[in-house]
Design an enzyme around this catalytic site. Structure first.
Site, PDB file in Angstrom:
ATOM      1  N   ASP A  66      13.030   2.755   4.868  1.00  0.00           N
ATOM      2  CA  ASP A  66      11.120   3.383   5.717  1.00  0.00           C
ATOM      3  C   ASP A  66      10.049   3.304   5.255  1.00  0.00           C
ATOM      4  OD1 ASP A  66      10.437   5.231   7.204  1.00  0.00           O
ATOM      5  OD2 ASP A  66      11.501   7.128   7.503  1.00  0.00           O
ATOM      6  N   ASP A  94       0.767  -1.426   0.085  1.00  0.00           N
ATOM      7  CA  ASP A  94      -0.032  -0.303  -0.211  1.00  0.00           C
ATOM      8  C   ASP A  94       1.132   1.667   0.172  1.00  0.00           C
ATOM      9  OD1 ASP A  94      -2.465   1.664   0.504  1.00  0.00           O
ATOM     10  OD2 ASP A  94      -3.421  -0.356   0.994  1.00  0.00           O
ATOM     11  N   ASP A 140      10.233   0.512   1.195  1.00  0.00           N
ATOM     12  CA  ASP A 140      10.514   1.910   0.767  1.00  0.00           C
ATOM     13  C   ASP A 140      10.215   2.046  -0.910  1.00  0.00           C
ATOM     14  OD1 ASP A 140       9.050   4.100  -0.505  1.00  0.00           O
ATOM     15  OD2 ASP A 140       9.563   5.697   1.357  1.00  0.00           O
ATOM     16  N   ASP A 180      14.453   3.058  -0.509  1.00  0.00           N
ATOM     17  CA  ASP A 180      15.025   3.194   1.347  1.00  0.00           C
ATOM     18  C   ASP A 180      13.895   2.151   1.780  1.00  0.00           C
ATOM     19  OD1 ASP A 180      12.974   4.660   2.811  1.00  0.00           O
ATOM     20  OD2 ASP A 180      13.235   6.651   2.234  1.00  0.00           O
ATOM     21  N   ASP A 187     -17.185 -17.117  -7.009  1.00  0.00           N
ATOM     22  CA  ASP A 187     -17.127 -18.132  -6.128  1.00  0.00           C
ATOM     23  C   ASP A 187     -15.769 -18.200  -5.400  1.00  0.00           C
ATOM     24  OD1 ASP A 187     -19.108 -20.252  -7.129  1.00  0.00           O
ATOM     25  OD2 ASP A 187     -17.055 -21.064  -8.260  1.00  0.00           O
ATOM     26  N   HIS A 211      -3.626   6.278   3.855  1.00  0.00           N
ATOM     27  CA  HIS A 211      -4.398   5.394   3.040  1.00  0.00           C
ATOM     28  C   HIS A 211      -3.628   3.147   3.322  1.00  0.00           C
ATOM     29  CE1 HIS A 211      -5.609   1.489   0.308  1.00  0.00           C
ATOM     30  NE2 HIS A 211      -7.123   2.464   0.039  1.00  0.00           N
ATOM     31  N   SER A 271     -11.007  -0.986  -0.083  1.00  0.00           N
ATOM     32  CA  SER A 271     -10.028  -0.824  -0.037  1.00  0.00           C
ATOM     33  C   SER A 271     -10.306  -0.966   1.542  1.00  0.00           C
ATOM     34  CB  SER A 271      -9.066   0.744   0.393  1.00  0.00           C
ATOM     35  OG  SER A 271      -8.709   0.744  -0.899  1.00  0.00           O
TER      36      SER A 271
END
Length: 697
Positions: free
Chosen positions: A64, A38, A57, A62, A197, A71, A225
């Protein structure tokens, strides 16, 4: 901005795009983790301690993965609230400007490479498909991960990509649609379509952050979401409790326990239905108690009948502290803790109560057919009339329903070949009748609710069976009785037993009679009438019993009776049981009473008795209780050498009165007071009052 397909977040009224690089990170070991692919995750007060290290990230390249958009933090918060406990691995592949398919692809593959990641949440989507993301999602499924993907927020009749790819994941994929505050499909949510299904729905609303945690008003408060992490959190909750499960088993549990919505069954709007976390965490299928150190799909079923024990053996289960936290497994071998004492039922040790109810269910009673000078055929048939029971136990209701499943016919053939010899063959009758201090009772009603104590306590524990009885008069004052009984009654939880009773009685005077009983009882699979097999089952038991009975006739209509019986039992262990290495088991039953007739009216009957029903007085057994299960499937159990002797002493006081009004109405009342019932020390007394009316029409 680099070129490529754009991926958007599937929160309503929110559209951001992001880009990233690819980076491989080694695998880790530990508790099941949920990977949130995300916008990253910020460690809020609520998420503190739940966000694990090792994330990445891809937006900034990086280590972090802090959320700069909000979100992903909402997604993680919803997942944590649903799971109750969560280890969340943040992988940032989305930013405020969006992202590329390459970044999402590599982010998914990063999670797929980590065995500790068991659930993958993708609250993102695109109107365009991408083969790289499709292959990455498939790699995640092939790694055994549960892949939960948001359906999309365009009100389409089918899910968007990559959710639509869930049908190709071999049972490891779930598409998450959203419901609104009414529980119906949200207007914005894409529907299941041909992916029904692998589609289910969940609440798509975010309730807000906890106090003192940051909030971002630019992030939509509803969307598929936010339905996805509820399903992801539920999957993680299942794995937290049962990490041995495969990902497809988790998906199967979520689908099979979903609440059906819309058209009956799986439909093109709601798919499998709505997430039901309570049902998903509850046992699925039958429960079984593991009886070995390794779970391999085995175990002994824990069902109502398998947890029925003889009244004499009930007390030791109630007082054992380890029985209060016993481990049982459902059909997926998920561990649950139950209090065996609370789910165990004691057999009603007063068959006279059954006889009482049965006696009033027969309209025709007995019909005697002479067969020559020496033989008589007696037949009893069930009445078509219903018995109305007011304020009675569910036991009788269930018993009546069970009895309707079989022909309720009893027969007896008796013969008297000589003046001193009589014999009788009984079919489907109480084999204890005619023995002990009470002797032969009326065929229409019983004298005492606790009559087992005063007849033959060790002649079987079902109210009916097949038996043979022989009486031989050795002289004017001495009589010999021999009884053989066989019980094979599936309605009584598979009870199977055979018994022999030899009773010799001697009339000391015109008013006093004493009788000596010698008995042998063999039970297959049960101890003192418990259910056959089960976690408290045995292979077989053999009980030798000796008893003395007396009757003193005060007047022609009043008599005092007394009975004492002692039993010695040898038990052979069953392989799949929690009970092993029985010592010799000693038990006893005794009582005294007064019986009278023609007390207040012609042919009435009155009874007053004090008795101690069958009680274990000595014996020990190894009681092995499964306590926990480790992640490799090993069952950790504790074994104690426990005494079978009851701490309490049940003492029954009772009175009965039976009389006839006219030619068509019979009335009966029974009152029973039980002190320390079922031999449970310091338990509250029971008081039972029955009134029975039979009217012939």
């Amino acid at each position: 901005m680099l070129g490529g397909k754009s991926i958007r977040i599937l929160a309503k009224s929110t559209w951001v795009t992001l880009w990233a690089l690819c980076l491989s990170v080694g695998s880790a070991q530990g508790a099941p983790q949920l990977a949130v692919i995300d916008t990253g995750v910020s460690i809020t007060q609520e998420l503190s301690g739940s966000v694990v290290s090792g994330g990445y990230d891809f937006v900034d390249g990086d280590f972090d993965p802090t959320d700069l958009d909000g979100h992903g933090t909402i997604v993680a918060t919803i997942a944590l609230r649903t799971a109750g406990y969560a280890d969340i691995l943040p992988i940032r592949v989305l930013g405020s400007l969006g992202g590329t398919a390459v970044d999402v692809n590599t982010g998914i593959r990063l999670a797929a490479e980590r065995p500790v990641v068991r659930v993958l949440n993708l609250s993102l989507g695109s109107s365009l498909s991408d083969p790289g993301i499709a292959r990455a999602v498939l790699a995640s499924a092939q790694a055994g991960q549960v892949v939960v993907m948001a359906a999309g927020n365009l009100s389409l009749p089918f899910p968007e990509f990559p959710a639509q790819h869930a049908v190709n994941l071999g049972g490891f994929g779930i598409i998450a649609g959203a419901t609104d505050s009414t529980g119906s499909i949200a207007s914005y949510s894409n529907r299941a379509g041909d992916s029904k299904d692998v589609f289910m729905v969940a609440n798509g609303t975010f309730e807000g952050f906890a106090p003192n945690d940051p909030s971002d008003s630019t992030i939509g408060s509803q969307g598929t979401s936010f339905a996805a992490p509820r399903i992801s959190g539920a999957a993680l909750a299942i794995l937290n409790a049962a990490p041995h499960l495969r990902g497809d088993q988790v998906v199967e549990i979520l689908f099979s326990t979903a609440t059906d919505l819309g058209a009956a069954g799986v439909d093109s709007v709601y798919g499998q239905g709505a997430l039901n976390l309570t049902a998903a965490l509850a046992p699925v299928g039958g429960l079984a108690a593991p009886t070995t150190s390794k779970t391999d799909g085995g175990g002994v079923p824990v069902v109502a009948s398998a947890l029925l024990v003889g009244a004499a053996a009930y007390a030791f289960l109630q007082r054992n502290p380890k029985a209060k936290s016993a481990l049982v497994l459902d059909q997926y071998e998920r561990p649950y803790v139950v209090d065996l004492g609370k789910v165990t039922t004691a057999r009603n040790d007063k068959p006279g109560l059954n006889a009482l109810m049965n006696s009033f269910r027969y309209e025709n009673a007995w019909m005697d057919i002479p067969m020559g000078n020496k033989y008589t055929l007696s037949i009893r048939a069930a009445s078509e009339k219903d018995l109305r029971v007011l304020n009675a136990f569910d036991y009788f209701e269930n018993r009546a329903k069970q009895e309707e499943k079989r022909p309720d016919v009893a027969m007896s053939i008796s013969a008297k070949p000589s003046e001193n010899l009589q014999y009788r063959l009984d079919l489907n009758q109480d084999p204890r009748k005619g023995y002990g201090a009470l002797g032969i009772q009326s065929k229409t009603y019983t004298q005492f609710l606790s009559e087992r104590t005063f007849t033959a306590p060790y002649m079987g524990f079902a109210s009916r069976g097949n038996s043979m009885h022989m009486n031989y008069n050795l002289g004017s004052r001495t009589r010999l009785k021999l009884g053989l009984a066989n019980i094979n009654d599936g309605l009584d939880n598979g009870l199977q037993s055979s018994a022999m009773m030899l009773e010799g009685s001697f009339q000391l005077s015109d008013t006093a009679t004493v009788a000596l009983q010698l008995g042998q009882l063999s039970e297959q699979g049960s101890l003192f009438g418990g259910s056959s097999g089960g976690i408290f089952g045995v292979d077989n038991t053999n009980t030798s019993a000796v008893g003395i009975n007396g009757r003193y006739q005060i007047t022609d209509n009043v008599a005092i009776i007394g009975s004492y019986t002692q039993g010695y039992t040898k038990v052979t262990d069953a392989k799949n049981s929690l009970l092993h290495n029985f010592s010799s088991v000693q038990s006893q039953a005794y009582g005294m009473g007064l019986v009278a007739s023609n007390v207040w009216r012609q042919d009435d009957r009155f009874g007053l008795a004090i008795s101690r029903p069958l009680r274990i007085t000595g014996g020990k057994v190894d009681f092995t209780v499964p306590q926990s299960r480790d992640i490799t499937g090993n069952i950790l159990s504790e074994t104690d050498r426990v005494s079978l002797r009851s701490d309490g002493n049940e003492l029954d006081l009772e009175a009965s009165y039976n009389w006839t009004v006219g030619k068509k109405t019979h009335l009966a009342t029974y009152f029973l007071y039980q002190n320390e019932p079922l031999n449970l020390k310091d338990s509250s007394a029971n008081r039972t009052l029955y009134g029975v009316v039979r009217r012939n029409f």
